[in-house]
Design a protein around this motif. Structure first.
Motif, PDB file in Angstrom:
ATOM      1  N   PRO A 153       1.010  -0.899   0.162  1.00  0.00           N
ATOM      2  CA  PRO A 153       0.359   0.102   0.269  1.00  0.00           C
ATOM      3  C   PRO A 153       1.161   1.261   0.085  1.00  0.00           C
ATOM      4  N   PRO A 154      -0.295   1.921  -1.192  1.00  0.00           N
ATOM      5  CA  PRO A 154       1.005   3.448  -0.407  1.00  0.00           C
ATOM      6  C   PRO A 154       1.299   3.977   1.255  1.00  0.00           C
ATOM      7  N   LEU A 155       2.617   4.994   1.238  1.00  0.00           N
ATOM      8  CA  LEU A 155       2.769   5.028   2.525  1.00  0.00           C
ATOM      9  C   LEU A 155       2.501   6.358   2.292  1.00  0.00           C
ATOM     10  N   GLY A 156       2.049   7.152   3.761  1.00  0.00           N
ATOM     11  CA  GLY A 156       1.220   8.203   3.781  1.00  0.00           C
ATOM     12  C   GLY A 156       2.646   9.571   4.261  1.00  0.00           C
ATOM     13  N   GLY A 157       2.036  10.796   4.200  1.00  0.00           N
ATOM     14  CA  GLY A 157       2.584  11.668   4.773  1.00  0.00           C
ATOM     15  C   GLY A 157       3.998  11.817   4.383  1.00  0.00           C
ATOM     16  N   PHE A 158       4.612  12.750   5.136  1.00  0.00           N
ATOM     17  CA  PHE A 158       6.177  12.828   4.586  1.00  0.00           C
ATOM     18  C   PHE A 158       6.607  11.278   3.749  1.00  0.00           C
ATOM     19  N   GLU A 159       6.792  10.735   4.375  1.00  0.00           N
ATOM     20  CA  GLU A 159       7.323   9.360   3.014  1.00  0.00           C
ATOM     21  C   GLU A 159       7.098   9.360   2.058  1.00  0.00           C
ATOM     22  N   GLY A 160       5.315   9.480   2.162  1.00  0.00           N
ATOM     23  CA  GLY A 160       5.002   9.002   1.114  1.00  0.00           C
ATOM     24  C   GLY A 160       5.452  10.036  -0.226  1.00  0.00           C
ATOM     25  N   ARG A 161       5.334  11.339   0.292  1.00  0.00           N
ATOM     26  CA  ARG A 161       5.315  11.782  -0.820  1.00  0.00           C
ATOM     27  C   ARG A 161       7.193  11.926  -1.127  1.00  0.00           C
ATOM     28  N   LEU A 162       7.855  11.870  -0.177  1.00  0.00           N
ATOM     29  CA  LEU A 162       9.278  11.698  -0.261  1.00  0.00           C
ATOM     30  C   LEU A 162       9.666  10.257  -1.861  1.00  0.00           C
ATOM     31  N   GLU A 163       9.121   9.036  -1.039  1.00  0.00           N
ATOM     32  CA  GLU A 163       9.136   8.331  -1.841  1.00  0.00           C
ATOM     33  C   GLU A 163       8.597   8.411  -2.998  1.00  0.00           C
ATOM     34  N   GLU A 216       8.344  11.302  -4.498  1.00  0.00           N
ATOM     35  CA  GLU A 216       9.828  12.028  -5.251  1.00  0.00           C
ATOM     36  C   GLU A 216      11.117  11.279  -5.699  1.00  0.00           C
ATOM     37  N   LEU A 217      11.162  11.090  -4.953  1.00  0.00           N
ATOM     38  CA  LEU A 217      12.635  10.014  -4.653  1.00  0.00           C
ATOM     39  C   LEU A 217      12.492   8.398  -6.084  1.00  0.00           C
ATOM     40  N   LEU A 218      10.946   8.180  -6.638  1.00  0.00           N
ATOM     41  CA  LEU A 218      10.795   7.418  -7.324  1.00  0.00           C
ATOM     42  C   LEU A 218      10.967   8.082  -9.161  1.00  0.00           C
ATOM     43  N   VAL A 268      14.135  19.080  -7.207  1.00  0.00           N
ATOM     44  CA  VAL A 268      13.801  17.559  -7.861  1.00  0.00           C
ATOM     45  C   VAL A 268      13.305  17.206  -8.935  1.00  0.00           C
TER      46      VAL A 268
END
Lengths: 222, 190
Positions: free
Chosen positions: A8-18, A20-22, A49
């Motif tokens: 499942p997708p991550l939420g919050g900062f970790e999800g948005r960072l993921e 961007e990194l992807l 980015v």
């Protein structure tokens, strides 16, 4: 198995960072192999980015672009050379100097691009990582900053307030028949400097066998 | 089967699925690693982003013999944070617009502050270790602040295990010789 589809997708900062990194990983995955170095370090410090990904999508990150042929050999540099990559800018001036502006964290990473760009601009240079070379007649002298004799006349560097580093190269100060050797410490050699990127510079004769070692100089030369 | 064999780690920078798996397995660990050293939630976000960007860049050159991906990741994180500490205050001002902090919303900052607060004593410990010589401090920091074994710390720093043990011993001896012993120093001795 496609992990990204199963999880499942991550939420919050970790999800948005993921996310961007992807974008960065995807851009690298689709970039031609030789261009991957230009698609790394997406200028996190200035929040680019997304801009980097857009640049890749738009074909703007194109390795080296120059008014001169961008081949691996030396240019006569009769015309001014202006090179822009994702990592650095290089400009040659009518006084014969070459100015290269880098994000300082990249200086030790894009050695092949730097070598090619400097050669295009007219500076004979050989850059290696993890290998330290000297000419057959060189007594091995290095000053406290890791520079051999005569290097300070050929290159100098200064930090800028915005975190960039400007290197000024003076090809006219290069003795005839010699080239500038730059040896970066490899990641596995950084223990010598406690993780701080460092390099050794020497003037070496061109076209002759050099004496090279993988043993980095003592830390007080870094 | 080792999920992080060398070829797989090397593909982190170019394979989105592999990167996703690696990121999710380590993002919390990296955030905590940074928060043990930095008290500003926005800077924690910046540096967490920077660590993973460095991972993307470095993955192709990964060598499994250096202690596995976890110690490799810790080594990268140490370098990123060390580079941050070397930057001048003036540079910090010029570099406020960064990607990591742009991704934070109010809830994220609240969670980050909680995490940072929980690690306050560990961060104090880290700050007090700065007086030690770099080589000795690095080992003690990884063992006492980050909870690595001596073997893992040696792999992270790319030094021999016996060297790590000697440096750890010297660091603890140096702290014992100091006249006043704070709470955090007592923690290091334990």
């Amino acid at each position: 198995m496609n992990v990204s589809k199963v999880r499942p997708p991550l939420g919050g900062f970790e999800g948005r960072l993921e996310a961007e990194l992807l974008k960065v990983v995807t851009a690298r995955a689709t970039a031609p192999r030789g261009w991957r170095a230009a698609v790394r370090r997406p200028a996190v410090r200035v929040g680019v980015v997304a801009a980097l990904v857009a640049a890749v999508a738009g074909g703007l990150v194109a390795g080296l672009s120059s008014g001169s042929p961008a081949g691996p050999g030396l240019s006569t540099a009769a015309d001014p050379v202006h090179i822009r990559t994702a990592g650095f800018t290089l400009d040659s001036y009518t006084d014969g100097t070459i100015r290269v502006t880098w994000d300082k964290s990249r200086y030790f990473q894009d050695r092949q691009e730097l070598q090619q760009a400097l050669r295009v601009a007219g500076l004979p240079v050989l850059i290696k990582e993890g290998v330290f070379c000297k000419g057959p007649q060189d007594n091995g002298y290095l000053d406290a900053s890791g520079e051999g004799a005569g290097v300070s006349a050929v290159m100098s560097g200064e930090g800028q307030a915005d975190g960039a580093v400007v290197f000024v190269f003076t090809p006219s100060a290069m003795p005839p028949g010699e080239e500038l050797f730059i040896g970066y410490l490899s990641p596995s050699q950084l223990a010598v400097t406690h993780g701080r990127p460092a390099s050794v510079e020497r003037l070496v004769p061109a076209g002759v066998a050099l004496t090279c070692t993988t043993q980095p100089p003592p830390s007080h030369y870094m | 089967m080792n999920p992080w064999a060398e070829p797989r780690v090397r593909s982190i920078g170019t394979d989105p699925a592999v990167f996703t798996q690696f990121y999710r397995a380590h993002v919390d660990e990296v955030t905590r690693f940074v928060a043990r050293r930095v008290a500003d939630p926005q800077l924690v976000a910046d540096l967490t982003a920077e660590v993973f960007l460095a991972v993307i860049e470095a993955a192709a050159h990964y060598r499994g013999s250096f202690g596995g991906p976890r110690t490799w990741l810790y080594g990268i994180a140490r370098n990123v944070i060390a580079a941050e500490f070397r930057r001048s205050a003036r540079e910090h001002c010029a570099e406020r617009m960064v990607a990591g902090r742009r991704l934070l919303d109010a809830d994220d900052i609240g969670r980050m502050v909680e995490k940072i607060d929980a690690l306050r004593q560990v961060r104090e410990l880290h700050a007090e270790l700065q007086a030690l010589p770099e080589g000795e401090r690095a080992v003690l920091e990884l063992v006492s602040v980050d909870g690595l074994t001596v073997v893992e710390a040696a792999a992270t720093l790319n030094i021999r295990q016996v060297t790590a043990r000697v440096r750890l011993h010297r660091a603890r001896q140096a702290l014992r010789s100091r006249p006043a012993r704070s709470f955090v120093e007592q923690e290091v001795m334990s």
